[in-house]
Design a protein around this motif. Structure first.
Motif, PDB file in Angstrom:
ATOM      1  N   ARG A 383       0.815  -1.212   0.000  1.00  0.00           N
ATOM      2  CA  ARG A 383       0.000   0.000   0.000  1.00  0.00           C
ATOM      3  C   ARG A 383       0.851   1.265   0.000  1.00  0.00           C
ATOM      4  N   THR A 384       0.346   2.267  -0.694  1.00  0.00           N
ATOM      5  CA  THR A 384       0.980   3.578  -0.665  1.00  0.00           C
ATOM      6  C   THR A 384       0.597   4.269   0.644  1.00  0.00           C
ATOM      7  N   ASP A 385       1.275   5.346   0.901  1.00  0.00           N
ATOM      8  CA  ASP A 385       0.960   6.227   2.012  1.00  0.00           C
ATOM      9  C   ASP A 385      -0.521   6.617   1.979  1.00  0.00           C
ATOM     10  N   SER A 386      -1.045   6.826   0.771  1.00  0.00           N
ATOM     11  CA  SER A 386      -2.439   7.260   0.624  1.00  0.00           C
ATOM     12  C   SER A 386      -3.399   6.074   0.606  1.00  0.00           C
ATOM     13  N   ASN A 387      -2.917   4.909   1.062  1.00  0.00           N
ATOM     14  CA  ASN A 387      -3.769   3.740   1.281  1.00  0.00           C
ATOM     15  C   ASN A 387      -4.237   3.054   0.000  1.00  0.00           C
ATOM     16  N   LYS A 388      -3.515   3.270  -1.100  1.00  0.00           N
ATOM     17  CA  LYS A 388      -3.903   2.603  -2.353  1.00  0.00           C
ATOM     18  C   LYS A 388      -3.118   1.308  -2.493  1.00  0.00           C
ATOM     19  N   MET A 389      -3.824   0.264  -2.919  1.00  0.00           N
ATOM     20  CA  MET A 389      -3.191  -1.042  -3.103  1.00  0.00           C
ATOM     21  C   MET A 389      -2.441  -1.057  -4.431  1.00  0.00           C
ATOM     22  N   VAL A 390      -1.179  -1.493  -4.411  1.00  0.00           N
ATOM     23  CA  VAL A 390      -0.392  -1.614  -5.647  1.00  0.00           C
ATOM     24  C   VAL A 390       0.046  -3.077  -5.813  1.00  0.00           C
ATOM     25  N   SER A 413     -10.215   1.569 -10.810  1.00  0.00           N
ATOM     26  CA  SER A 413     -10.703   2.460  -9.751  1.00  0.00           C
ATOM     27  C   SER A 413     -10.256   1.961  -8.379  1.00  0.00           C
ATOM     28  N   ALA A 414      -9.987   0.661  -8.239  1.00  0.00           N
ATOM     29  CA  ALA A 414      -9.677   0.127  -6.912  1.00  0.00           C
ATOM     30  C   ALA A 414      -8.207  -0.223  -6.708  1.00  0.00           C
ATOM     31  N   THR A 415      -7.478  -0.472  -7.790  1.00  0.00           N
ATOM     32  CA  THR A 415      -6.125  -1.020  -7.649  1.00  0.00           C
ATOM     33  C   THR A 415      -5.158  -0.382  -8.634  1.00  0.00           C
ATOM     34  N   LEU A 416      -3.902  -0.273  -8.182  1.00  0.00           N
ATOM     35  CA  LEU A 416      -2.834   0.190  -9.077  1.00  0.00           C
ATOM     36  C   LEU A 416      -1.907  -0.989  -9.376  1.00  0.00           C
ATOM     37  N   PHE A 417      -1.265  -0.940 -10.527  1.00  0.00           N
ATOM     38  CA  PHE A 417      -0.287  -1.962 -10.885  1.00  0.00           C
ATOM     39  C   PHE A 417       1.020  -1.253 -11.159  1.00  0.00           C
ATOM     40  N   GLY A 418       2.151  -1.896 -10.749  1.00  0.00           N
ATOM     41  CA  GLY A 418       3.418  -1.208 -10.925  1.00  0.00           C
ATOM     42  C   GLY A 418       4.576  -2.163 -11.097  1.00  0.00           C
ATOM     43  N   ASP A 419       5.760  -1.578 -11.326  1.00  0.00           N
ATOM     44  CA  ASP A 419       6.990  -2.355 -11.431  1.00  0.00           C
ATOM     45  C   ASP A 419       7.930  -1.948 -10.309  1.00  0.00           C
ATOM     46  N   TYR A 420       8.570  -2.956  -9.746  1.00  0.00           N
ATOM     47  CA  TYR A 420       9.533  -2.734  -8.667  1.00  0.00           C
ATOM     48  C   TYR A 420      10.714  -1.906  -9.183  1.00  0.00           C
ATOM     49  N   THR A 421      11.128  -0.901  -8.393  1.00  0.00           N
ATOM     50  CA  THR A 421      12.322  -0.160  -8.820  1.00  0.00           C
ATOM     51  C   THR A 421      13.429  -0.159  -7.763  1.00  0.00           C
ATOM     52  N   GLY A 422      13.120  -0.436  -6.493  1.00  0.00           N
ATOM     53  CA  GLY A 422      14.212  -0.473  -5.511  1.00  0.00           C
ATOM     54  C   GLY A 422      13.718  -0.603  -4.083  1.00  0.00           C
ATOM     55  N   ILE A 423      14.655  -0.991  -3.198  1.00  0.00           N
ATOM     56  CA  ILE A 423      14.335  -1.145  -1.766  1.00  0.00           C
ATOM     57  C   ILE A 423      14.561   0.187  -1.055  1.00  0.00           C
ATOM     58  N   VAL A 424      13.646   0.557  -0.192  1.00  0.00           N
ATOM     59  CA  VAL A 424      13.850   1.733   0.654  1.00  0.00           C
ATOM     60  C   VAL A 424      14.338   1.277   2.029  1.00  0.00           C
TER      61      VAL A 424
END
Ligand code: 5AD
Ligand code: SF4
Length: 435
Positions: A383-390, A413-424
């Motif tokens: 989840r992002t800071d803004s509570n969105k599921m990725v 409207s409910a979910t985001l899809f993404g690619d991994y870019t790095g570890i924080v």
């Protein structure tokens, strides 16, 4: 709230030697923690209790109990008339639950439904399985008396838990590897204890561990202070996400609801928050079809949704609750009209959520990884800071509890899809730090 209360109840029962049964059939005691907020919540519980009653016919020694808001409201009906349960225990009487269970085992009815002005379960250690996310109830009850709402009657007066006990609980959770804590209350902004307000509490929680995210819910617009907004802005680990129920966009309806703010005042809070935190997201609660609501009032609600552009909303049809002020008002918006207005609101929110998610395509986001995605082990979710599921393709080096960056490439409207870019930051668990 009930989830957090259930953990308190488990803490109390475990201290008396009770264990959690693996299946319903194995259980000697079955407790159903209930909610009265809308009628359909209660209807669902009646359905569940009906099934349990059938189970008990083959297992007469099993104790069935109702906990939570319905206990207070429907004790007579549940125990005397429908004879569905052996005990009913309201939200302020959980300390005595072991006693009531003993009473029920001896064949009597265990009934504890008194509300308290002081009970906060401050000293009870809630029972939590290991995990990433925890809920801590920081205040109980509500003094707002919105005219549609049963909470002030079922959960009693406002009272707050001590700041130090909450901070200590977060220290333990941090050492156990938890990564997110949500501070809960019916109206968290009126938190007040030993001279500390909710902003002080948020600050004290945020500095425990920079890798434990702090969330909070629910806020009443009347009590959301500039000081709180500044505190949210100041700490990276306080999520820039505010659940701010508006209920209606019409000032006439807001007044009938006793919401104590005008829509102009509500906009002032939204604007002030956005000025301090340009990326802040908002979610809300909306009620469709409150008594006397006209088409024009409904359009005012639509206008607010278009102006604020919430990231998410919980949307309900008005449901009359016995004992509330609104119960005496005519429930005069026909069912079909209520349904249609609710559908309008849901459709609009759906398209706003979609548009907001489309705008994130190409952006980099930090997420807290929660584990495998529900649909496939080949994907992870966070989840992002803004509570969105990725959702993102599983990576060898990424585990639940890690903070990572992703680039968003698609959104519904409910979910985001993404690619991994790095570890924080990798998750660290160090239980030996726990005193
Ligand atoms: N009818 C419909 N919705 C209600 N809520 C509370 N009481 C009622 C009711 N009687 C909604 C409000 C509140 C949320 C938790 O539930 O929107 O913010
Ligand atoms: Fe109910 Fe209003 Fe209190 Fe929320 S603030 S719990 S809606 S009375």
């Amino acid at each position: 709230m009930n989830f957090a209360d259930t953990e308190v109840v488990l803490g109390i029962l475990k201290a008396k030697g009770y264990e959690i049964a693996q299946t319903l059939e194995q259980a000697n005691v079955v407790l159903v923690n209930t909610c009265s907020i809308r009628e359909n919540a209660e209807q669902r519980i009646y359905g569940r209790l009906g099934n349990l009653k059938t189970l008990k016919e083959g297992k007469p020694d099993m104790i069935i109990g109702v906990l939570g808001c319905m206990a207070e409201r429907l004790r007579k009906d549940l125990i005397e008339e429908k004879k569905m349960v052996d005990l009913v225990v309201g939200p302020d009487e959980y300390r005595r639950l072991p006693e009531y269970i003993d009473i029920a085992f001896h064949g009597d009815k265990g009934i504890g439904v008194r509300l308290s002005k002081t009970e906060t379960y401050d000293d009870i250690v809630p029972y939590r399985e290991d995990g990433l996310q925890a809920w801590i109830s920081v205040m109980r009850g509500c003094d707002k008396f919105c005219t549609y709402c049963v909470v002030p009657f079922t959960r009693g007066r406002e009272r707050s838990r001590s700041l130090l006990s909450i901070v200590d609980e977060i220290k333990v959770l941090s050492a156990r590897g938890f990564r997110e804590v949500t501070l809960l209350g019916q109206n968290v902004n009126s938190y007040s204890c030993e001279g500390y307000d909710f902003a002080d509490l948020m600050e004290a929680c945020a500095i425990v561990d920079p890798f434990v995210r702090i969330r909070f819910s629910t806020s009443h617009p009347q009590d959301l202070s500039m000081k709180l907004l500044q505190t949210i802005a100041r700490y990276d680990n306080i999520c820039k996400y505010i659940h701010l129920p508006v209920q209606s966009g019409s000032n006439r309806i807001l007044e009938l609801m006793n919401r104590t703010y005008t829509i102009e005042k509500y906009y002032e809070i939204i604007d002030a928050a956005r000025e301090l935190m340009p990326d802040v997201s908002f979610s809300t609660d909306i009620i469709a079809g409150f008594p006397t609501e006209t088409w024009e009032d409904h359009l005012e609600t639509i206008k607010v949704m278009e102006r604020v552009r919430y990231d998410g909303a919980y949307m309900f049809k008005y449901s009359p609750r016995e004992g509330t002020k609104a119960y005496k008002m005519p429930d005069d918006v026909p069912e079909g009209v209520k349904g249609k207005r609710l559908q309008d609101i849901i459709d609009l929110q759906h398209s706003i959520s979609s548009e907001l998610n489309q705008k994130l395509i190409g952006k980099s986001e930090v997420i807290l990884v929660e584990g495998e995605s529900k649909k496939s082990g080949a994907f992870f979710a966070g989840r992002t800071d803004s509570n969105k599921m990725v959702i993102f393709p599983r990576q060898q080096n990424v585990e639940a509890g890690d903070y990572i960056t992703v680039t968003i490439n698609r959104g519904t409207s409910a979910t985001l899809f993404g690619d991994y870019t790095g570890i924080v930051a990798k998750r660290a668990v160090n239980s030996s730090d726990v005193a």
